[in-house]
Write a protein that holds these residues in place. Structure first.
Motif, mmCIF file in Angstrom:
data_model
loop_
_atom_site.group_PDB
_atom_site.id
_atom_site.type_symbol
_atom_site.label_atom_id
_atom_site.label_comp_id
_atom_site.label_asym_id
_atom_site.label_seq_id
_atom_site.Cartn_x
_atom_site.Cartn_y
_atom_site.Cartn_z
ATOM 1 N N VAL A 21 18.357 103.504 53.605
ATOM 2 C CA VAL A 21 17.918 103.700 54.985
ATOM 3 C C VAL A 21 16.407 103.895 55.047
ATOM 4 O O VAL A 21 15.851 104.681 54.287
ATOM 5 N N CYS A 22 15.771 103.167 55.931
ATOM 6 C CA CYS A 22 14.333 103.319 56.141
ATOM 7 C C CYS A 22 14.059 104.705 56.732
ATOM 8 O O CYS A 22 14.699 105.101 57.696
ATOM 9 N N ARG A 23 13.102 105.426 56.140
ATOM 10 C CA ARG A 23 12.791 106.775 56.630
ATOM 11 C C ARG A 23 12.104 106.745 57.986
ATOM 12 O O ARG A 23 12.163 107.704 58.743
ATOM 13 N N THR A 24 11.457 105.649 58.301
ATOM 14 C CA THR A 24 10.700 105.552 59.541
ATOM 15 C C THR A 24 11.583 105.183 60.724
ATOM 16 O O THR A 24 11.611 105.872 61.733
ATOM 17 N N CYS A 25 12.334 104.087 60.586
ATOM 18 C CA CYS A 25 13.108 103.635 61.751
ATOM 19 C C CYS A 25 14.610 103.774 61.554
ATOM 20 O O CYS A 25 15.368 103.399 62.436
ATOM 21 N N LYS A 26 15.051 104.295 60.400
ATOM 22 C CA LYS A 26 16.466 104.603 60.142
ATOM 23 C C LYS A 26 17.364 103.367 60.089
ATOM 24 O O LYS A 26 18.569 103.447 60.263
ATOM 25 N N ILE A 67 11.600 95.981 51.248
ATOM 26 C CA ILE A 67 10.694 96.321 52.339
ATOM 27 C C ILE A 67 11.496 96.290 53.633
ATOM 28 O O ILE A 67 12.282 95.371 53.868
ATOM 29 N N CYS A 68 11.298 97.286 54.483
ATOM 30 C CA CYS A 68 12.033 97.352 55.741
ATOM 31 C C CYS A 68 11.684 96.138 56.612
ATOM 32 O O CYS A 68 10.506 95.867 56.842
ATOM 33 N N PRO A 69 12.689 95.388 57.076
ATOM 34 C CA PRO A 69 12.423 94.203 57.895
ATOM 35 C C PRO A 69 11.846 94.542 59.266
ATOM 36 O O PRO A 69 11.321 93.668 59.952
ATOM 37 N N LEU A 70 11.922 95.806 59.641
ATOM 38 C CA LEU A 70 11.458 96.200 60.969
ATOM 39 C C LEU A 70 10.022 96.746 60.938
ATOM 40 O O LEU A 70 9.154 96.259 61.649
ATOM 41 N N CYS A 71 9.760 97.730 60.094
ATOM 42 C CA CYS A 71 8.422 98.354 60.084
ATOM 43 C C CYS A 71 7.598 97.955 58.864
ATOM 44 O O CYS A 71 6.441 98.362 58.748
ATOM 45 N N LYS A 72 8.196 97.173 57.948
ATOM 46 C CA LYS A 72 7.493 96.661 56.754
ATOM 47 C C LYS A 72 7.046 97.751 55.787
ATOM 48 O O LYS A 72 6.185 97.520 54.960
HETATM 49 ZN ZN LIG Z 1 11.587 100.793 58.896
#
Ligand SMILES: [Zn+2]
Length: 62
Positions: free
Chosen positions: A6-11, A18-23
């Motif tokens: 889980v991405c810590r920034t956008c969950k 690499i998170c596809p949303l916030c990179k």
């Molecule tokens: Zn993210």
């Protein structure tokens, strides 16, 4: 197949490095609950969580 994290920034759940949303590449593997948004534009919960992209998200990330 990579392990889901889980991405810590956008969950957002992802198996990428690499998170596809916030990179960003800061991930957690400990989380509470999960929610699947199919239409974020119509979802009040998505709006409250600041989610703009459809997908599977964790409710709480540790
Ligand atoms: Zn993210």
């Amino acid at each position: 197949m990579g392990k889901k994290k889980v991405c810590r920034t956008c969950k957002l759940f992802t198996t990428e490095d690499i998170c596809p949303l916030c990179k960003k590449s800061s991930f957690a593997t400990t989380f509470q609950g999960r929610i699947h948004f199919l239409d974020t534009k119509k979802s009040r919960i998505a709006h409250e969580m600041d989610v703009t992209m459809d997908g599977e998200y964790a409710i709480k990330v540790r």
